[in-house]
Design a protein around this motif. Structure first.
Motif, PDB file in Angstrom:
ATOM      1  N   CYS A  15      24.329 -54.117  79.656  1.00  0.00           N
ATOM      2  CA  CYS A  15      23.713 -52.864  80.095  1.00  0.00           C
ATOM      3  C   CYS A  15      24.481 -52.296  81.292  1.00  0.00           C
ATOM      4  O   CYS A  15      24.724 -52.997  82.270  1.00  0.00           O
ATOM      5  CB  CYS A  15      22.259 -53.107  80.464  1.00  0.00           C
ATOM      6  SG  CYS A  15      21.406 -51.622  81.011  1.00  0.00           S
ATOM      7  N   THR A  16      24.848 -51.032  81.210  1.00  0.00           N
ATOM      8  CA  THR A  16      25.622 -50.417  82.289  1.00  0.00           C
ATOM      9  C   THR A  16      24.738 -49.972  83.445  1.00  0.00           C
ATOM     10  O   THR A  16      25.181 -49.967  84.588  1.00  0.00           O
ATOM     11  CB  THR A  16      26.422 -49.209  81.763  1.00  0.00           C
ATOM     12  OG1 THR A  16      25.525 -48.304  81.127  1.00  0.00           O
ATOM     13  CG2 THR A  16      27.483 -49.652  80.784  1.00  0.00           C
ATOM     14  N   SER A  17      23.479 -49.623  83.182  1.00  0.00           N
ATOM     15  CA  SER A  17      22.615 -49.186  84.281  1.00  0.00           C
ATOM     16  C   SER A  17      22.087 -50.376  85.081  1.00  0.00           C
ATOM     17  O   SER A  17      21.828 -50.244  86.274  1.00  0.00           O
ATOM     18  CB  SER A  17      21.464 -48.337  83.767  1.00  0.00           C
ATOM     19  OG  SER A  17      20.619 -49.098  82.959  1.00  0.00           O
ATOM     20  N   CYS A  18      21.912 -51.530  84.477  1.00  0.00           N
ATOM     21  CA  CYS A  18      21.469 -52.724  85.211  1.00  0.00           C
ATOM     22  C   CYS A  18      22.541 -53.193  86.190  1.00  0.00           C
ATOM     23  O   CYS A  18      22.215 -53.725  87.245  1.00  0.00           O
ATOM     24  CB  CYS A  18      21.146 -53.863  84.253  1.00  0.00           C
ATOM     25  SG  CYS A  18      19.580 -53.698  83.417  1.00  0.00           S
ATOM     26  N   ARG A  32      21.917 -58.377  77.904  1.00  0.00           N
ATOM     27  CA  ARG A  32      23.143 -58.612  77.149  1.00  0.00           C
ATOM     28  C   ARG A  32      22.815 -58.818  75.678  1.00  0.00           C
ATOM     29  O   ARG A  32      21.802 -59.408  75.334  1.00  0.00           O
ATOM     30  CB  ARG A  32      23.867 -59.842  77.676  1.00  0.00           C
ATOM     31  CG  ARG A  32      24.455 -59.622  79.031  1.00  0.00           C
ATOM     32  CD  ARG A  32      25.415 -60.720  79.390  1.00  0.00           C
ATOM     33  NE  ARG A  32      26.079 -60.390  80.637  1.00  0.00           N
ATOM     34  CZ  ARG A  32      26.314 -61.254  81.594  1.00  0.00           C
ATOM     35  NH1 ARG A  32      25.961 -62.508  81.453  1.00  0.00           N
ATOM     36  NH2 ARG A  32      26.928 -60.868  82.688  1.00  0.00           N
ATOM     37  N   TYR A  33      23.691 -58.303  74.813  1.00  0.00           N
ATOM     38  CA  TYR A  33      23.602 -58.486  73.374  1.00  0.00           C
ATOM     39  C   TYR A  33      24.921 -59.080  72.893  1.00  0.00           C
ATOM     40  O   TYR A  33      25.975 -58.761  73.430  1.00  0.00           O
ATOM     41  CB  TYR A  33      23.388 -57.144  72.657  1.00  0.00           C
ATOM     42  CG  TYR A  33      21.995 -56.588  72.774  1.00  0.00           C
ATOM     43  CD1 TYR A  33      21.023 -56.928  71.852  1.00  0.00           C
ATOM     44  CD2 TYR A  33      21.665 -55.714  73.790  1.00  0.00           C
ATOM     45  CE1 TYR A  33      19.741 -56.412  71.950  1.00  0.00           C
ATOM     46  CE2 TYR A  33      20.387 -55.192  73.902  1.00  0.00           C
ATOM     47  CZ  TYR A  33      19.430 -55.547  72.972  1.00  0.00           C
ATOM     48  OH  TYR A  33      18.161 -55.041  73.064  1.00  0.00           O
ATOM     49  N   LYS A  50      21.341 -49.391  73.273  1.00  0.00           N
ATOM     50  CA  LYS A  50      20.456 -50.485  72.918  1.00  0.00           C
ATOM     51  C   LYS A  50      19.280 -50.490  73.892  1.00  0.00           C
ATOM     52  O   LYS A  50      19.349 -49.894  74.951  1.00  0.00           O
ATOM     53  CB  LYS A  50      21.178 -51.832  73.006  1.00  0.00           C
ATOM     54  CG  LYS A  50      22.439 -51.947  72.183  1.00  0.00           C
ATOM     55  CD  LYS A  50      22.152 -52.056  70.729  1.00  0.00           C
ATOM     56  CE  LYS A  50      22.017 -53.501  70.348  1.00  0.00           C
ATOM     57  NZ  LYS A  50      21.707 -53.682  68.941  1.00  0.00           N
ATOM     58  N   PHE A  51      18.223 -51.223  73.540  1.00  0.00           N
ATOM     59  CA  PHE A  51      17.059 -51.326  74.414  1.00  0.00           C
ATOM     60  C   PHE A  51      17.310 -52.390  75.477  1.00  0.00           C
ATOM     61  O   PHE A  51      17.699 -53.515  75.180  1.00  0.00           O
ATOM     62  CB  PHE A  51      15.800 -51.685  73.622  1.00  0.00           C
ATOM     63  CG  PHE A  51      14.571 -51.756  74.476  1.00  0.00           C
ATOM     64  CD1 PHE A  51      13.943 -50.595  74.882  1.00  0.00           C
ATOM     65  CD2 PHE A  51      14.065 -52.970  74.896  1.00  0.00           C
ATOM     66  CE1 PHE A  51      12.813 -50.644  75.674  1.00  0.00           C
ATOM     67  CE2 PHE A  51      12.938 -53.033  75.690  1.00  0.00           C
ATOM     68  CZ  PHE A  51      12.309 -51.863  76.077  1.00  0.00           C
ATOM     69  N   HIS A  58      16.018 -47.270  76.526  1.00  0.00           N
ATOM     70  CA  HIS A  58      17.282 -47.352  75.816  1.00  0.00           C
ATOM     71  C   HIS A  58      18.398 -46.881  76.747  1.00  0.00           C
ATOM     72  O   HIS A  58      18.324 -45.778  77.291  1.00  0.00           O
ATOM     73  CB  HIS A  58      17.249 -46.496  74.553  1.00  0.00           C
ATOM     74  CG  HIS A  58      16.473 -47.121  73.457  1.00  0.00           C
ATOM     75  ND1 HIS A  58      15.099 -47.024  73.373  1.00  0.00           N
ATOM     76  CD2 HIS A  58      16.864 -47.875  72.407  1.00  0.00           C
ATOM     77  CE1 HIS A  58      14.689 -47.678  72.307  1.00  0.00           C
ATOM     78  NE2 HIS A  58      15.730 -48.208  71.706  1.00  0.00           N
ATOM     79  N   THR A  59      19.417 -47.709  76.911  1.00  0.00           N
ATOM     80  CA  THR A  59      20.553 -47.388  77.774  1.00  0.00           C
ATOM     81  C   THR A  59      21.846 -47.709  77.037  1.00  0.00           C
ATOM     82  O   THR A  59      21.841 -48.348  75.983  1.00  0.00           O
ATOM     83  CB  THR A  59      20.512 -48.206  79.079  1.00  0.00           C
ATOM     84  OG1 THR A  59      20.516 -49.595  78.758  1.00  0.00           O
ATOM     85  CG2 THR A  59      19.291 -47.874  79.909  1.00  0.00           C
ATOM     86  N   ILE A  60      22.951 -47.288  77.613  1.00  0.00           N
ATOM     87  CA  ILE A  60      24.262 -47.575  77.028  1.00  0.00           C
ATOM     88  C   ILE A  60      24.680 -48.990  77.428  1.00  0.00           C
ATOM     89  O   ILE A  60      24.660 -49.341  78.596  1.00  0.00           O
ATOM     90  CB  ILE A  60      25.301 -46.543  77.485  1.00  0.00           C
ATOM     91  CG1 ILE A  60      24.932 -45.177  76.940  1.00  0.00           C
ATOM     92  CG2 ILE A  60      26.705 -46.959  77.041  1.00  0.00           C
ATOM     93  CD1 ILE A  60      25.868 -44.077  77.308  1.00  0.00           C
ATOM     94  N   HIS A  61      25.037 -49.767  76.415  1.00  0.00           N
ATOM     95  CA  HIS A  61      25.548 -51.124  76.620  1.00  0.00           C
ATOM     96  C   HIS A  61      27.030 -51.106  76.283  1.00  0.00           C
ATOM     97  O   HIS A  61      27.408 -50.705  75.181  1.00  0.00           O
ATOM     98  CB  HIS A  61      24.815 -52.118  75.737  1.00  0.00           C
ATOM     99  CG  HIS A  61      23.445 -52.465  76.218  1.00  0.00           C
ATOM    100  ND1 HIS A  61      22.427 -51.534  76.272  1.00  0.00           N
ATOM    101  CD2 HIS A  61      22.928 -53.616  76.664  1.00  0.00           C
ATOM    102  CE1 HIS A  61      21.339 -52.125  76.738  1.00  0.00           C
ATOM    103  NE2 HIS A  61      21.616 -53.392  76.973  1.00  0.00           N
TER     104      HIS A  61
END
Length: 66
Positions: A15-18, A32-33, A50-51, A58-61
Motif C-alpha cells: 500500500c502506497t498510502s500506508c 501487502r498482497y 486493492k483494499f 481501496h488504495t493503490i498498491h
C-alpha cells in the motif's frame, strides 16, 4: 521443456498510502498482497487498486523489491 518457463515471477504489492502515513505513526501496519506477473508482457512495475485493511479503503498498491 517450454522455452518461456521462467517468465512468471512472484511479486509483492504494498500500500502506497500506508507508507506515507506510517512515517507519522498514524497507521498500525502496511498492507501487502502477493501475486504473480508475466515479466515478458509487463516489464515495468505493477500498480493495482486493492483494499487496504489498515486504511479501510481501496488504495493503490505498488510493486516492491523482494
Amino acid at each position: 521443456m517450454a522455452k518461456g518457463q521462467n517468465m512468471r515471477v512472484i511479486i509483492i504489492l504494498e500500500c502506497t498510502s500506508c507508507i506515507r502515513d506510517n512515517i507519522n505513526k498514524e497507521s498500525k501496519g502496511i498492507s501487502r498482497y502477493i501475486t504473480q506477473k508475466n515479466q515478458h508482457n509487463m516489464p515495468s512495475r505493477l500498480e493495482l487498486r486493492k483494499f487496504c485493511s489498515y486504511c479501510h479503503k481501496h488504495t493503490i498498491h505498488g510493486e516492491i523489491k523482494k
